[in-house]
Structure formats: C-alpha cells, structure tokens
Design a protein around this motif. Structure first.
Motif, PDB file in Angstrom:
ATOM      1  N   THR A   1       0.839  -1.198   0.000  1.00 41.11           N
ATOM      2  CA  THR A   1       0.000   0.000   0.000  1.00 41.11           C
ATOM      3  C   THR A   1       0.874   1.248   0.000  1.00 41.11           C
ATOM      4  O   THR A   1       2.028   1.221   0.445  1.00 41.11           O
ATOM      5  CB  THR A   1      -0.932   0.072   1.227  1.00 41.11           C
ATOM      6  OG1 THR A   1      -0.145   0.270   2.417  1.00 41.11           O
ATOM      7  CG2 THR A   1      -1.778  -1.177   1.366  1.00 41.11           C
ATOM      8  N   TYR A   2       0.288   2.342  -0.497  1.00 44.83           N
ATOM      9  CA  TYR A   2       0.931   3.653  -0.444  1.00 44.83           C
ATOM     10  C   TYR A   2      -0.153   4.701  -0.246  1.00 44.83           C
ATOM     11  O   TYR A   2      -1.254   4.606  -0.815  1.00 44.83           O
ATOM     12  CB  TYR A   2       1.694   3.965  -1.734  1.00 44.83           C
ATOM     13  CG  TYR A   2       2.104   5.428  -1.823  1.00 44.83           C
ATOM     14  CD1 TYR A   2       3.212   5.899  -1.113  1.00 44.83           C
ATOM     15  CD2 TYR A   2       1.351   6.341  -2.562  1.00 44.83           C
ATOM     16  CE1 TYR A   2       3.563   7.240  -1.161  1.00 44.83           C
ATOM     17  CE2 TYR A   2       1.706   7.681  -2.622  1.00 44.83           C
ATOM     18  CZ  TYR A   2       2.814   8.131  -1.918  1.00 44.83           C
ATOM     19  OH  TYR A   2       3.153   9.461  -1.947  1.00 44.83           O
ATOM     20  N   SER A   3       0.146   5.715   0.569  1.00 43.58           N
ATOM     21  CA  SER A   3      -0.790   6.823   0.747  1.00 43.58           C
ATOM     22  C   SER A   3      -0.038   8.145   0.848  1.00 43.58           C
ATOM     23  O   SER A   3       1.101   8.197   1.328  1.00 43.58           O
ATOM     24  CB  SER A   3      -1.659   6.632   1.994  1.00 43.58           C
ATOM     25  OG  SER A   3      -0.874   6.705   3.181  1.00 43.58           O
ATOM     26  N   ASN A   4      -0.683   9.191   0.371  1.00 45.41           N
ATOM     27  CA  ASN A   4      -0.199  10.562   0.512  1.00 45.41           C
ATOM     28  C   ASN A   4      -1.301  11.358   1.197  1.00 45.41           C
ATOM     29  O   ASN A   4      -2.438  11.403   0.704  1.00 45.41           O
ATOM     30  CB  ASN A   4       0.134  11.164  -0.849  1.00 45.41           C
ATOM     31  CG  ASN A   4       0.545  12.627  -0.753  1.00 45.41           C
ATOM     32  OD1 ASN A   4      -0.283  13.535  -0.845  1.00 45.41           O
ATOM     33  ND2 ASN A   4       1.830  12.860  -0.558  1.00 45.41           N
ATOM     34  N   VAL A   5      -0.975  11.946   2.336  1.00 48.91           N
ATOM     35  CA  VAL A   5      -1.963  12.670   3.148  1.00 48.91           C
ATOM     36  C   VAL A   5      -1.530  14.119   3.291  1.00 48.91           C
ATOM     37  O   VAL A   5      -0.376  14.394   3.653  1.00 48.91           O
ATOM     38  CB  VAL A   5      -2.107  12.028   4.547  1.00 48.91           C
ATOM     39  CG1 VAL A   5      -3.136  12.781   5.379  1.00 48.91           C
ATOM     40  CG2 VAL A   5      -2.477  10.560   4.426  1.00 48.91           C
ATOM     41  N   LYS A   6      -2.459  15.034   3.034  1.00 49.99           N
ATOM     42  CA  LYS A   6      -2.178  16.463   3.181  1.00 49.99           C
ATOM     43  C   LYS A   6      -3.230  17.092   4.089  1.00 49.99           C
ATOM     44  O   LYS A   6      -4.434  16.901   3.888  1.00 49.99           O
ATOM     45  CB  LYS A   6      -2.209  17.160   1.821  1.00 49.99           C
ATOM     46  CG  LYS A   6      -1.165  16.668   0.839  1.00 49.99           C
ATOM     47  CD  LYS A   6      -1.302  17.392  -0.499  1.00 49.99           C
ATOM     48  CE  LYS A   6      -0.290  16.871  -1.517  1.00 49.99           C
ATOM     49  NZ  LYS A   6      -0.462  17.538  -2.840  1.00 49.99           N
ATOM     50  N   LEU A   7      -2.759  17.841   5.087  1.00 44.65           N
ATOM     51  CA  LEU A   7      -3.621  18.682   5.925  1.00 44.65           C
ATOM     52  C   LEU A   7      -3.320  20.124   5.519  1.00 44.65           C
ATOM     53  O   LEU A   7      -2.393  20.749   6.019  1.00 44.65           O
ATOM     54  CB  LEU A   7      -3.340  18.427   7.401  1.00 44.65           C
ATOM     55  CG  LEU A   7      -3.864  17.088   7.930  1.00 44.65           C
ATOM     56  CD1 LEU A   7      -3.085  16.636   9.143  1.00 44.65           C
ATOM     57  CD2 LEU A   7      -5.349  17.177   8.240  1.00 44.65           C
ATOM     58  N   LYS A   8      -4.111  20.640   4.613  1.00 44.91           N
ATOM     59  CA  LYS A   8      -3.777  21.880   3.921  1.00 44.91           C
ATOM     60  C   LYS A   8      -4.234  23.123   4.678  1.00 44.91           C
ATOM     61  O   LYS A   8      -5.293  23.127   5.305  1.00 44.91           O
ATOM     62  CB  LYS A   8      -4.399  21.874   2.521  1.00 44.91           C
ATOM     63  CG  LYS A   8      -3.922  20.715   1.652  1.00 44.91           C
ATOM     64  CD  LYS A   8      -4.634  20.655   0.329  1.00 44.91           C
ATOM     65  CE  LYS A   8      -4.270  21.817  -0.564  1.00 44.91           C
ATOM     66  NZ  LYS A   8      -4.898  21.681  -1.906  1.00 44.91           N
ATOM     67  N   ASP A   9      -3.390  24.154   4.609  1.00 43.42           N
ATOM     68  CA  ASP A   9      -3.747  25.509   5.054  1.00 43.42           C
ATOM     69  C   ASP A   9      -4.203  25.546   6.510  1.00 43.42           C
ATOM     70  O   ASP A   9      -5.393  25.725   6.812  1.00 43.42           O
ATOM     71  CB  ASP A   9      -4.838  26.099   4.149  1.00 43.42           C
ATOM     72  CG  ASP A   9      -4.410  26.144   2.693  1.00 43.42           C
ATOM     73  OD1 ASP A   9      -3.214  26.366   2.444  1.00 43.42           O
ATOM     74  OD2 ASP A   9      -5.267  25.938   1.816  1.00 43.42           O
ATOM     75  N   LEU A  10      -3.239  25.375   7.421  1.00 41.02           N
ATOM     76  CA  LEU A  10      -3.549  25.481   8.847  1.00 41.02           C
ATOM     77  C   LEU A  10      -4.044  26.885   9.202  1.00 41.02           C
ATOM     78  O   LEU A  10      -3.822  27.842   8.478  1.00 41.02           O
ATOM     79  CB  LEU A  10      -2.311  25.148   9.676  1.00 41.02           C
ATOM     80  CG  LEU A  10      -1.728  23.745   9.512  1.00 41.02           C
ATOM     81  CD1 LEU A  10      -0.528  23.567  10.430  1.00 41.02           C
ATOM     82  CD2 LEU A  10      -2.773  22.674   9.776  1.00 41.02           C
ATOM     83  N   ASN A  11      -4.713  26.974  10.350  1.00 42.62           N
ATOM     84  CA  ASN A  11      -5.244  28.224  10.909  1.00 42.62           C
ATOM     85  C   ASN A  11      -6.459  28.745  10.137  1.00 42.62           C
ATOM     86  O   ASN A  11      -6.653  29.950   9.981  1.00 42.62           O
ATOM     87  CB  ASN A  11      -4.154  29.305  10.974  1.00 42.62           C
ATOM     88  CG  ASN A  11      -2.969  28.865  11.802  1.00 42.62           C
ATOM     89  OD1 ASN A  11      -3.127  28.464  12.948  1.00 42.62           O
ATOM     90  ND2 ASN A  11      -1.775  28.895  11.207  1.00 42.62           N
ATOM     91  N   ASP A  12      -7.306  27.819   9.692  1.00 38.14           N
ATOM     92  CA  ASP A  12      -8.594  28.169   9.092  1.00 38.14           C
ATOM     93  C   ASP A  12      -9.623  28.294  10.224  1.00 38.14           C
ATOM     94  O   ASP A  12      -9.923  27.312  10.912  1.00 38.14           O
ATOM     95  CB  ASP A  12      -9.021  27.094   8.103  1.00 38.14           C
ATOM     96  CG  ASP A  12     -10.287  27.460   7.330  1.00 38.14           C
ATOM     97  OD1 ASP A  12     -11.074  28.295   7.833  1.00 38.14           O
ATOM     98  OD2 ASP A  12     -10.509  26.918   6.230  1.00 38.14           O
ATOM     99  N   ASN A  13     -10.174  29.480  10.415  1.00 37.80           N
ATOM    100  CA  ASN A  13     -11.113  29.712  11.520  1.00 37.80           C
ATOM    101  C   ASN A  13     -12.384  28.875  11.404  1.00 37.80           C
ATOM    102  O   ASN A  13     -13.061  28.627  12.407  1.00 37.80           O
ATOM    103  CB  ASN A  13     -11.489  31.198  11.581  1.00 37.80           C
ATOM    104  CG  ASN A  13     -10.324  32.078  11.970  1.00 37.80           C
ATOM    105  OD1 ASN A  13      -9.425  31.642  12.704  1.00 37.80           O
ATOM    106  ND2 ASN A  13     -10.307  33.315  11.487  1.00 37.80           N
TER     107      ASN A  13
END
Length: 396
Positions: free
Chosen positions: A266-278
């Motif tokens: 298996t392979y995965s790419n995870v992104k938690l984009k643009d922190l500090n979104d109110n």
C-alpha cells in the motif's frame, strides 16, 4: 370448514412469500484481550510508564448490527444497515457515543448498482484499506494515527454514495457528503471516489478523499458539541493540525495470493492543507503554520500455516514534511515513523478464535511534541513504543 382451511392455506402461502421477499439479519463481533504497553504518557504532567490493561475491540471493533433487504420486484431491492460500536469492558457506546456510530444507511440496489444515504465508509476504506495490515491484524497494525483512514477509523455523515455493479471483477464508487451549514456550502463538505479490481489471485484498488474542515467533518463527526476532535487533541502526531482547512488523501494498494501466502503493498499521501482556518473551530490549536504532508508505504505478508492457524507480519514507513511554527521562520525537522507488526490467529471454530499481536514503533525527528504512538494507544513518554496483546474474538 373447507372455506376456513382454504383461507388459512392462502394466509400461510402469503406469509411465506412475504418472508421470501425480505430478510433481516442480526450480526456482531465481540473482541477482548489483555495488553502490555512498554511506555505510556497519558497526561502532560504524568510520570507514565509501562501499562497492563484489559481492552476491547482491537483485532476488530466490538459491534452489533442489523442489516436487511426487501425485494421490490424487477430486480430492485431496498437495503439498510444499522451498526453499533461498543466497549465490552464498560458497556459504553463507541464512536463518540453515537447509537449507530459505525454505520447507518438505507438505499436501493439493482442492475444499475447501489445508491445509499446516511453515515458510511468512504472510498479509501472500501477500495484500499483491505490491502493494509490493519484489515487483518486490527488497530495496532494501522498506520500512525490512521492518518490515511486505511483502518476505517472515520465514517462520513450526511453522505450519498453510489457503488457500481461488479463487472468482471471491476467496481467503482463515489461518495458526496453535504456540509449542512447554512450560508457556507463548502464547510464540512466531503467527497470521495475510488475503483478496484479483484479476480483470481490478483486484487488492487485506488481512491481519493477530500474533506473540508476535517476537525469537524472527519475526526469530529461523532462529537455532539463540536470542539477539538479527540483525534487531534490526544494525539502526538496530529496535535496542532486541527485548524487545517482541507484533508486530502490519495491511496493505492494491491495484493497477490499464491498458495497459502498473500503479499500486500500500500501507499498513501496525506495532506492537511492551510492550517489556521477559523472555520475549523480549532481555536488555541495554532502552534504550526503551512500544510503538513505525510507519505506512507507498507508491505505485508500473511501465511495460512494450517486450516486453523494464520500468521502474518508487516512493515510500514511514514514520513512527514517540515512544518513551520506560526509567527516564526523556524521549522520542525521531518518526522519519520518506522513500525513493525506481527500476528498469529488460531480458529477454535468458524465463529471463535484466539490471537496474539505485537507492534513496535520508532520515531525519528519531528517537533518536540511528536512521540511514538501506535494507533489506538496513548502516546509514549519518548520516541519508542511497543505493545503485546493476547485476545479472544467471537462472531455471531
């Protein structure tokens, strides 16, 4: 008298036909076992140390559920599933206290495929998760924090899902979840697509998940009062990322069976984009800035030694990018997670088995907040953690 007998016979025939056209099935899993954990640091100021405990729902989540079908004619069926998760040791509801937190949906199925609405699994879980070690050996074999949802940790509320018929081993699916926030169409919105192939010894799949405001839409969708989701607040890996605007997951996986052995990748790419979104309702969780990314690769092997005994092992590697501190030019170093899993499962009958599991995780780099934390456990006091479990599972 003859008329009465004819009436009873007709009533019996009608009841038999109605029963043949519809069915309801009660099912469940009960899982319990004893754990030894090498290092636990459950609270910031606690001394922590080794831990022995009795825990439930590791190899499989303890649950009970009902599923049903009704034949509507012309190949069309009505279907439903209601599935409850619970903690065997104390009787509490799982999934944040939801009555049917594991699954709850209703829909129609026919030659066109299946359309369902409710609380459901996304395409990542449907098409890729089954190739990862966690699908065979439970939560402790999942990737760190189940970041990619290969271990089915997250369900999607308010979702509409289409699944195609099986065509020569090929199927595909699409899911869309309505955010339900007045005046903000994008908030909490989630969508997912995936496809897979399974025929003979070869199987593979790929999927994509996109979730706006994941603190609420994914990790916090079992919380009745919002706030910081437990997945963020009590997790050394995700800590500080609750304010992400968007979660994106790309996953691929496959397996090949030859004789008694099966090899999976298996392979995965995870992104938690643009922190500090109110809009993510994560006030106070703004230590970091930017867009954290994680790449994970896994190889696993299972072997059926005898008709009753199966053994397996897996290795996974996860690497995060450098993340900046909010209001500073400094950045964290890359965090690297190495994890090895071992498992053995012995069937006492078709419905009851005993098992032994082991897992070891080592972390290199990352911020000072990142400690080793095998999925399903509290964080370690340091960058290493190991767990050994012996358990019993019964299915009905």
């Amino acid at each position: 008298m003859k008329k009465s007998l004819l009436a009873l016979a007709a009533l019996g025939a009608f009841a038999g036909a109605a029963q043949a056209q519809s069915s309801v099935t009660l099912y469940g899993v009960i899982d319990a076992g004893v754990n030894y954990v090498s290092s636990v640091h459950a609270k910031p100021k606690a001394k922590g140390g080794r831990q022995f405990s009795l825990t439930s729902g590791v190899m499989q989540g303890s649950r009970w559920g009902v599923r049903g079908t009704e034949n509507l004619g012309g190949g069309l069926k009505a279907i439903f599933t209601l599935e409850n998760g619970f903690e065997l040791n104390n009787g509490r509801l799982g999934q944040g206290g939801s009555e049917f937190g594991r699954q709850a949906f209703v829909g129609l199925s026919g030659d066109f495929g299946t359309v369902t609405v409710g609380r459901q699994y996304d395409s990542i879980a449907d098409f890729v998760g089954g190739f990862a070690a966690g699908s065979q050996w439970g939560a402790y074999a999942a990737h760190p924090s189940d970041l990619d949802n290969f271990n089915n940790g997250a369900r999607i509320n308010n979702s509409i899902k289409y699944t195609s018929p099986n065509n020569g081993g090929f199927t595909y699916s699409a899911l869309y979840s309505l955010g339900g926030v007045a005046g903000e169409f994008q908030k909490n919105r989630t969508w997912s697509v995936g496809a897979g192939y399974a025929n003979g010894p070869l199987a593979f799949g790929a999927a994509y998940l996109n979730a706006m405001n994941p603190n609420l839409s994914i990790y916090g969708n079992t919380s009745a009062d919002g706030g910081i989701a437990k997945s963020f607040a009590n997790n050394s890996i995700l800590h500080g990322f609750a304010s992400a605007s968007t979660l994106e997951v790309v996953g691929v996986g496959g397996a090949y069976t030859f004789g008694p052995a099966t090899v999976g990748l298996t392979y995965s790419n995870v992104k938690l984009k643009d922190l500090n979104d109110n809009r993510s309702d994560a006030a106070g969780h703004n230590t970091f800035a930017g867009s954290p990314k994680f790449n994970n690769g896994e190889v696993n092997l299972s072997y059926q030694l005898t008709p009753a005994l199966k053994v397996g092992t897996a290795y996974s590697y996860t690497e995060s990018n450098s993340v900046g501190y909010n209001g500073s030019d400094e950045k964290t170093s890359k965090a690297k997670f190495h994890q090895v899993n071992l498992g053995a499962d012995y069937s006492l009958s078709k419905r009851t088995d005993v098992y032994a599991l082991g897992a070891y995780q080592k972390v290199c780099g990352g911020s000072e907040l990142v400690a080793a934390q095998i999925n399903g456990l509290e964080p370690s006091r340091n960058k290493r953690q190991a767990v050994v479990r012996v358990g019993l599972r019964h299915k009905f």
